[in-house]
Design a protein around this motif. Structure first.
Motif, PDB file in Angstrom:
ATOM      1  N   TYR A  55       0.795  -1.231   0.000  1.00 22.68           N
ATOM      2  CA  TYR A  55       0.000   0.000   0.000  1.00 22.68           C
ATOM      3  C   TYR A  55       0.829   1.285   0.000  1.00 22.68           C
ATOM      4  N   GLY A  56       2.126   1.182   0.268  1.00 19.69           N
ATOM      5  CA  GLY A  56       2.960   2.379   0.361  1.00 19.69           C
ATOM      6  C   GLY A  56       3.752   2.644  -0.893  1.00 19.69           C
ATOM      7  N   VAL A  57       4.920   2.035  -0.984  1.00 21.85           N
ATOM      8  CA  VAL A  57       5.808   2.217  -2.143  1.00 21.85           C
ATOM      9  C   VAL A  57       6.083   0.844  -2.762  1.00 21.85           C
ATOM     10  N   PRO A  58       5.616   0.574  -3.976  1.00 18.94           N
ATOM     11  CA  PRO A  58       5.808  -0.752  -4.598  1.00 18.94           C
ATOM     12  C   PRO A  58       7.204  -0.902  -5.188  1.00 18.94           C
ATOM     13  N   LEU A  59       8.194  -1.015  -4.328  1.00 15.83           N
ATOM     14  CA  LEU A  59       9.581  -1.074  -4.784  1.00 15.83           C
ATOM     15  C   LEU A  59       9.799  -2.212  -5.783  1.00 15.83           C
ATOM     16  N   THR A  60       9.222  -3.379  -5.493  1.00 15.12           N
ATOM     17  CA  THR A  60       9.399  -4.526  -6.387  1.00 15.12           C
ATOM     18  C   THR A  60       8.850  -4.225  -7.775  1.00 15.12           C
ATOM     19  N   LEU A  61       7.671  -3.598  -7.848  1.00 14.84           N
ATOM     20  CA  LEU A  61       7.076  -3.267  -9.145  1.00 14.84           C
ATOM     21  C   LEU A  61       7.887  -2.203  -9.870  1.00 14.84           C
ATOM     22  N   PHE A  62       8.439  -1.254  -9.129  1.00 12.76           N
ATOM     23  CA  PHE A  62       9.308  -0.254  -9.752  1.00 12.76           C
ATOM     24  C   PHE A  62      10.515  -0.935 -10.406  1.00 12.76           C
ATOM     25  N   LEU A  63      11.130  -1.860  -9.675  1.00 15.77           N
ATOM     26  CA  LEU A  63      12.324  -2.527 -10.183  1.00 15.77           C
ATOM     27  C   LEU A  63      12.019  -3.450 -11.367  1.00 15.77           C
ATOM     28  N   LEU A  64      10.822  -4.030 -11.372  1.00 13.15           N
ATOM     29  CA  LEU A  64      10.453  -4.977 -12.430  1.00 13.15           C
ATOM     30  C   LEU A  64       9.600  -4.354 -13.526  1.00 13.15           C
ATOM     31  N   ALA A  65       9.329  -3.053 -13.431  1.00 11.79           N
ATOM     32  CA  ALA A  65       8.385  -2.405 -14.359  1.00 11.79           C
ATOM     33  C   ALA A  65       8.789  -2.600 -15.817  1.00 11.79           C
ATOM     34  N   GLY A  66      10.060  -2.384 -16.131  1.00  9.73           N
ATOM     35  CA  GLY A  66      10.501  -2.526 -17.519  1.00  9.73           C
ATOM     36  C   GLY A  66      10.315  -3.935 -18.034  1.00  9.73           C
ATOM     37  N   TRP A  67      10.686  -4.909 -17.226  1.00 13.49           N
ATOM     38  CA  TRP A  67      10.538  -6.313 -17.627  1.00 13.49           C
ATOM     39  C   TRP A  67       9.070  -6.691 -17.758  1.00 13.49           C
ATOM     40  N   LEU A  68       8.239  -6.228 -16.837  1.00 16.87           N
ATOM     41  CA  LEU A  68       6.807  -6.556 -16.882  1.00 16.87           C
ATOM     42  C   LEU A  68       6.143  -5.943 -18.116  1.00 16.87           C
ATOM     43  N   GLN A  69       6.478  -4.681 -18.430  1.00 16.37           N
ATOM     44  CA  GLN A  69       5.877  -4.039 -19.601  1.00 16.37           C
ATOM     45  C   GLN A  69       6.302  -4.720 -20.896  1.00 16.37           C
ATOM     46  N   GLY A  70       7.553  -5.197 -20.948  1.00 15.36           N
ATOM     47  CA  GLY A  70       8.013  -5.879 -22.145  1.00 15.36           C
ATOM     48  C   GLY A  70       7.390  -7.250 -22.321  1.00 15.36           C
ATOM     49  N   ARG A  71       7.175  -7.955 -21.231  1.00 14.20           N
ATOM     50  CA  ARG A  71       6.649  -9.321 -21.297  1.00 14.20           C
ATOM     51  C   ARG A  71       5.122  -9.358 -21.269  1.00 14.20           C
ATOM     52  N   TYR A  72       4.523  -8.405 -20.540  1.00 11.36           N
ATOM     53  CA  TYR A  72       3.058  -8.355 -20.420  1.00 11.36           C
ATOM     54  C   TYR A  72       2.591  -6.943 -20.791  1.00 11.36           C
ATOM     55  N   PRO A  73       2.562  -6.599 -22.074  1.00 13.36           N
ATOM     56  CA  PRO A  73       2.246  -5.220 -22.491  1.00 13.36           C
ATOM     57  C   PRO A  73       0.848  -4.761 -22.091  1.00 13.36           C
ATOM     58  N   GLN A  74      -0.052  -5.694 -21.853  1.00 14.85           N
ATOM     59  CA  GLN A  74      -1.415  -5.315 -21.475  1.00 14.85           C
ATOM     60  C   GLN A  74      -1.523  -4.981 -19.987  1.00 14.85           C
ATOM     61  N   LEU A  75      -0.470  -5.228 -19.235  1.00 10.72           N
ATOM     62  CA  LEU A  75      -0.500  -5.048 -17.786  1.00 10.72           C
ATOM     63  C   LEU A  75      -0.045  -3.648 -17.388  1.00 10.72           C
ATOM     64  N   ASP A  76      -0.785  -3.016 -16.478  1.00  9.81           N
ATOM     65  CA  ASP A  76      -0.332  -1.764 -15.880  1.00  9.81           C
ATOM     66  C   ASP A  76       0.581  -2.142 -14.714  1.00  9.81           C
ATOM     67  N   PRO A  77       1.897  -1.982 -14.851  1.00 10.24           N
ATOM     68  CA  PRO A  77       2.821  -2.486 -13.831  1.00 10.24           C
ATOM     69  C   PRO A  77       2.726  -1.766 -12.491  1.00 10.24           C
ATOM     70  N   LEU A  78       2.069  -0.616 -12.461  1.00 11.80           N
ATOM     71  CA  LEU A  78       1.948   0.106 -11.198  1.00 11.80           C
ATOM     72  C   LEU A  78       0.522   0.068 -10.648  1.00 11.80           C
ATOM     73  N   SER A  79      -0.300  -0.793 -11.204  1.00 13.02           N
ATOM     74  CA  SER A  79      -1.649  -0.978 -10.658  1.00 13.02           C
ATOM     75  C   SER A  79      -1.571  -1.892  -9.447  1.00 13.02           C
ATOM     76  N   HIS A  80      -2.616  -1.851  -8.633  1.00 14.62           N
ATOM     77  CA  HIS A  80      -2.618  -2.698  -7.437  1.00 14.62           C
ATOM     78  C   HIS A  80      -2.654  -4.177  -7.812  1.00 14.62           C
ATOM     79  N   ASP A  81      -3.432  -4.532  -8.824  1.00 12.32           N
ATOM     80  CA  ASP A  81      -3.529  -5.935  -9.231  1.00 12.32           C
ATOM     81  C   ASP A  81      -2.198  -6.491  -9.683  1.00 12.32           C
ATOM     82  N   ALA A  82      -1.323  -5.618 -10.221  1.00 13.41           N
ATOM     83  CA  ALA A  82      -0.016  -6.085 -10.691  1.00 13.41           C
ATOM     84  C   ALA A  82       0.835  -6.605  -9.544  1.00 13.41           C
ATOM     85  N   GLY A  83       0.533  -6.165  -8.324  1.00 13.89           N
ATOM     86  CA  GLY A  83       1.283  -6.646  -7.169  1.00 13.89           C
ATOM     87  C   GLY A  83       1.074  -8.120  -6.896  1.00 13.89           C
TER      88      GLY A  83
END
Length: 218
Positions: A55-83
């Motif tokens: 609920y505070g700072v999604p450090l893991t999603l920040f670090l994986l954002a580039g990889w997640l966007q490249g592999r799952y383009p339909q996913l919002d990497p900073l959405s709550h569900d992405a956690g």
């Protein structure tokens, strides 16, 4: 991508959820010795680290954002569900809060707290009477409280994995195993032959599927 509804920076929820789970665990664990406080303190640190990212700072999603966007383009990497990373990695569709994985994680968390509560009642009564705890969950495993903490943490890892908690989990498991061994040394000194008979009869962490099974699980 719609970020109009904030998914993070909700520090009130961080504090509230951390307090609820930590105080709930405290009400059943009731640490007394330095060893107890170390056990509880490491669990509390795990819970805080979890909810800070949830609920505070999604450090893991920040670090994986580039990889997640490249592999799952339909996913919002900073959405709550992405956690709920396991749902994404396993290709689970639908709301992750209603997936079988999420349901199983809730079972582990609830079961862990139930085991913790049950074990504490037996241990508290035995300590007041100066006896060795051998009934309830202690009749099936020698360290139900440590097992309970591991079940709760494993449930949260299935629900919301983070890089920090994934790194903390094996370290905490090893720590709990070592604490259990030290606890057994002091219990052996206090109860002698009674403890040795109990040790031979009851497994350490994993209950036997049948009470009639052979060797003691280590």
């Amino acid at each position: 991508m719609d970020h109009t509804i904030p998914a993070y920076g909700l520090w009130g929820l961080v504090v509230l959820n951390s307090l609820v789970f930590i105080l709930f665990a405290f009400s059943f664990f009731r640490p007394r010795s330095g060893r107890d406080w170390r056990t509880f303190g490491t669990f509390a640190a795990f819970i805080v680290a979890l909810f800070v990212e949830m609920y505070g700072v999604p450090l893991t999603l920040f670090l994986l954002a580039g990889w997640l966007q490249g592999r799952y383009p339909q996913l919002d990497p900073l959405s709550h569900d992405a956690g709920h990373l396991w749902s994404t990695l396993f290709g689970l569709s639908g709301n992750p809060h209603f997936s079988l994985l999420h349901i199983f994680s809730n079972i582990l968390i609830f079961g862990g707290f139930l085991l913790l509560a049950s074990a504490w009642r037996v241990l508290y009564r035995a300590q007041r009477q100066g006896q060795l705890a051998q009934s309830g969950p202690y009749a099936r495993i020698r360290h139900p409280q440590y097992v309970a903490f591991v079940l709760i943490m494993a449930g949260f890892l299935l629900q919301w994995p983070t890089l920090l908690t994934l790194l903390m989990f094996p370290v905490l498991v090893v720590m709990y195993v070592r604490l259990a061994r030290r606890e057994e040394q002091s219990t052996r000194d206090a109860f002698g032959a009674e403890w040795e008979a109990y040790r031979q009869r009851v497994p350490t962490f994993f209950p036997r599927l049948s009470r009639a099974s052979g060797s003691v699980a280590r």
